[in-house]
Enzyme design. Structure first.
Site, short mmCIF file in Angstrom:
data_model
loop_
_atom_site.label_atom_id
_atom_site.label_comp_id
_atom_site.label_asym_id
_atom_site.label_seq_id
_atom_site.Cartn_x
_atom_site.Cartn_y
_atom_site.Cartn_z
CD GLU A 292 74.53 -46.73 -79.30
OE1 GLU A 292 75.55 -46.01 -79.25
OE2 GLU A 292 74.08 -47.33 -78.31
CG HIS B 13 67.01 -45.03 -71.57
ND1 HIS B 13 67.62 -43.97 -70.93
CD2 HIS B 13 67.99 -45.96 -71.77
CE1 HIS B 13 68.91 -44.23 -70.74
NE2 HIS B 13 69.16 -45.44 -71.26
#
Lengths: 454, 328
Positions: free
Chosen positions: B60, B129
């Site tokens: 990321e 998540h």
């Protein structure tokens, strides 16, 4: 758990009461219903009763203290329960609670040296603070010190006193804005929100009841709608709604009492006849307005307004005269009547009535009335009762003059012209004897109008 | 008008912009052959090839860094973070670099990038998540934060975000991807910083973001049957915030309820509440400003617990009704 005894609210408007004396001491055993202390209210002295069986502990205020209603004044412990069960007073700051361990104030006014916590630790306060606190029945354990090392100063105590003296008004921001825009005292508005909080809608309703609601007047009250077959439905709006709201409020809230006197009109008739001979007009209404001002000067309780918890006794006599309109009624005010000649009053009433009918009144013409006269004599009404025009506390209803026989001092019938004057007063402000004395003086001056010169 | 899903609307916006502007490219995890974890970029690699739809490793910080570098050289990259939770790994790049470059170079460099990411709970994906971290970015000077609630807003706001010369954090919602709505075929822009009054009402102003707009609308339908009319407002862009319609609305209703999924404490609702309280709307308030937002706990895996962690329709109905009835 210990039962907290609070100072009850003995009356609607009661904010606080002074404890006159304690009837029990800490450690005394009491039964539910036993008197604990005597308190002074705005009317009479009352006793605060024990709300449970047990042992009195933690007396929070000495005799002489002025205590806001609903504050805890002492606790009642269950048998065997220790004084530790007493919770810290709600207003005690964390610091104070820690240092003084929820100390109850001594039951009797203490000396300076006695201002210490139950555990014997002296409270850190300046001598002046201690004196001021004792004078006001303030428990220093509930004061947070702002001085060096947390020392309680006079300013700390005074801040607490000030906070107690000014009851905080709970109102939404909207309510405060609307009140400011309409010059409404929030203290006069009843709140409908949670815990009595004043909502904007409460203020709007109060504004609708204010005399200044003239702005609600329809712009053309004289334009009658086209007649149609069947029923007509008229919306309760504008002036009609203002009248509806205010009259309903008055009749529901003000306890009306009525006082009638039949007055010999000979004196008034003679005066009017003399003026008529000089081509001058003097109406019955005008002379009654003048006579009322003369009488009100001698009976200030009727020349008054009631707003919230305050009765205002007005120095000027501002007398409203009810004027019937096609679609309603309006009450323009002759201001400072007591200082005006009959001629001036006549001119002003004629002018106000004409402008009322042509819808040309100004806000000022309707403001600050202190008393109202309503004359329906010209319609042939013998007598009637009128609803008080709030916030005023009295209104005079005038009927027609009727010629009738009354016995003279020898019992022989004499024809006299008598007019019915019916006074309505608000018993919250005006008692019966005051109203009666007002009517006696009004009779005096109307039966002998020369007295108006006096 | 033609209906598209939220995911399809985003895809159409990306495709139409890429067709007209070669400086636009996509970069992210599994966005190519796989089409993205939620299928937003499905098929785009076939049309534009691996040079413009770039699959990356799990990296990321790398995705964000590559976007910044490309943007500085004149490209208009659109990065994708598979789950908003993992943007935490990009924070140094976004907060210290992307947000600050333009300022520190005196305006001589700019970072026209978009970073798309799905936030929110409701899929049983558990604590790592399911987060809603938008307010982290709201707090950073130099970043813009966009949060569309409908397919129409998703396409129009995405196109505006791509053509904005500043880094834009574009927060999507997993549960919205399959919701459908009218979407014009021709490309269109919805300006950033344009708050939208979604539904008119006079009793309570409900300021909601993302999926809470949908839930607030359902609550409004239910309350309308009781005679309570909610005014639903969607800021759409959290930063820079267009607060004027919110203030106007609260002046009308006197009551404000702020609803978002992110945890209440430190959430965007606090900012909205402060804007209202500090504005002329203060003088019109008839009740305390209320917030309805996520609990201060990680999102649980258990479905029932998960559901009860964030505001649902019935919660909004309950809160709005209490406000309307001046129960606070």
């Amino acid at each position: 758990m210990a039962t907290a005894v609070i100072l009850p609210k003995f009356g609607f408007t009661l904010e606080s009461s002074r404890i006159v004396r304690w009837l029990v001491n800490e450690g005394d055993t009491v039964r539910e219903g036993d008197p604990l202390c005597e308190v002074e209210t705005d009317k009479v002295n009352m006793e605060v009763e024990a709300t449970a069986d047990g042992v009195v502990a933690g007396i929070q205020y000495p005799a002489g203290a002025d205590v806001p209603v609903t504050n805890v004044i002492c606790y009642i412990l269950k048998p065997g329960e220790s004084a530790d069960a007493i919770l810290a007073p709600e207003h005690a700051s964390a610091v104070a609670a820690e240092s003084a361990a929820s100390t109850p104030a001594p039951a009797q006014p203490s000396t300076s040296a006695a201002q210490k916590a139950a555990n014997g630790v002296p409270i850190n306060a300046s001598p002046l603070a201690i004196r001021v606190a004792e004078e006001h029945g303030i428990d220093l354990a509930s004061v947070q010190g702002s001085g060096a090392g947390g020392k309680i100063t006079r300013a700390d105590v005074e801040a607490l006193i000030a906070a107690k003296d000014t009851p905080k008004i709970r109102a939404t921001p909207a309510a405060r804005r609307i009140a400011a825009e309409n010059a409404v005292e929030l203290s006069t508005v009843t709140g409908t929100g949670p815990k009595g909080r004043i909502q904007g809608t409460d203020v709007t309703a109060a504004v609708a009841r204010k005399p200044a609601a003239v702005l609600d007047m329809p712009s053309a009250p004289s334009s009658a709608p086209e007649p149609t077959p069947g029923n007509r439905v008229i919306k309760l709006e504008g002036m009609r709604r203002t009248i509806a709201t205010r009259m309903q409020q008055s009749f529901q809230q003000a306890p009306h009492t009525f006082f009638e006197a039949n007055i010999d009109t000979a004196g008034v008739d003679a005066l009017r006849a003399r003026l008529k001979a000089r081509n001058e007009k003097l109406s019955v209404t005008s002379i009654i307005v003048k006579a009322c001002a003369w009488t009100l000067k001698r009976h200030p309780y009727l020349n008054a307004t009631l707003t919230g918890d305050e009765i205002t006794l007005w120095s000027d006599c501002n007398i409203g005269v009810a004027v019937a309109l096609e679609n309603g009624l309006i009450v323009p005010v002759v201001h400072k009547v007591d200082g005006k000649s009959l001629q001036t009053i006549q001119t002003e009433i004629d002018d106000l009535a004409a402008r009322a009918r042509s819808n040309a009144l100004r806000l000022n013409d309707l403001a600050d009335g202190t008393f109202t006269v309503s004359n329906l004599g010209m319609y042939g009404i013998d007598r009637f009762t009128a609803i008080i025009n709030p916030p005023q506390v009295a209104i005079l209803a005038v009927g027609r003059a009727v010629r009738q026989f009354v016995p003279d001092e020898h019992g022989s019938p004499v024809a006299k012209s008598l007019v019915s004057l019916m006074l309505s007063t608000d018993h919250r402000v005006v008692d019966g004897a005051q109203a009666a004395q007002f009517m006696a003086d009004l009779r005096l001056v109307l039966e002998d109008p020369m007295l108006m010169l006096w | 008008m033609r209906e598209l899903s939220y995911a399809e609307a985003l895809r159409e916006g990306l495709r139409q912009m890429m067709e007209t502007d070669p400086s636009i490219f996509l970069i992210g995890e599994d966005i190519g052959v796989y089409g993205g974890a939620f299928g937003v970029t499905a098929g785009l690699i076939d049309q534009f090839g691996g040079q413009r739809v770039i699959d990356t490793p799990i990296s990321e910080a790398g995705i964000a860094g590559a976007c910044i570098g490309a943007a500085l050289t004149g490209m208009r990259p659109v990065g994708e973070i598979q789950f908003m939770d993992f943007v935490t790994l990009s924070m140094e790049q976004l907060v210290l670099q992307a947000a600050k470059v333009r300022f520190m170079f005196g305006g001589k460099a700019k970072v026209p990038m978009v970073l798309r990411m799905p936030g929110g709970s409701g899929t049983g994906a558990a604590a790592q998540h399911s987060e809603s971290l938008e307010n982290w970015f709201v707090h950073v000077p130099g970043l813009k934060v966009v949060m569309p609630a409908t397919p129409y807003d998703a396409k129009g706001l995405l196109i505006s975000a791509i053509y904005d010369d500043n880094p834009v954090i574009f927060v999507e919602h997993k549960l919205l991807y399959k919701t459908k709505g009218d979407v014009p075929e021709k490309p269109y822009r919805i300006p950033l910083s344009q708050t939208h009054v979604v539904r008119q009402g006079q009793h309570v102003t409900v300021i909601a973001t993302s999926i809470m707009v949908t839930r607030a609308l359902a609550a409004a339908d239910a309350l309308a049957k009781e005679g309570i009319e909610l005014e639903i407002i969607d800021p759409r862009t959290l930063k820079p915030l267009d607060d004027a319609p919110i203030i106007e609305s609260v002046k009308k209703t006197g009551r404000a309820l702020i609803v978002h999924e992110a945890v209440e404490i430190g959430g965007f609702g606090g900012e909205i509440a402060a804007r209202i309280a500090g504005s002329e709307a203060f003088d019109y308030l008839e009740a305390p400003i209320r917030r309805l937002a996520g609990l201060d706990i990680p999102i649980p895996y258990n479905r029932e617990l998960e559901r009860n962690t964030v505001p649902q329709i019935e919660n909004i109905i309950h809160e709005a009704r209490k406000l309307a009835q001046t129960a606070y």
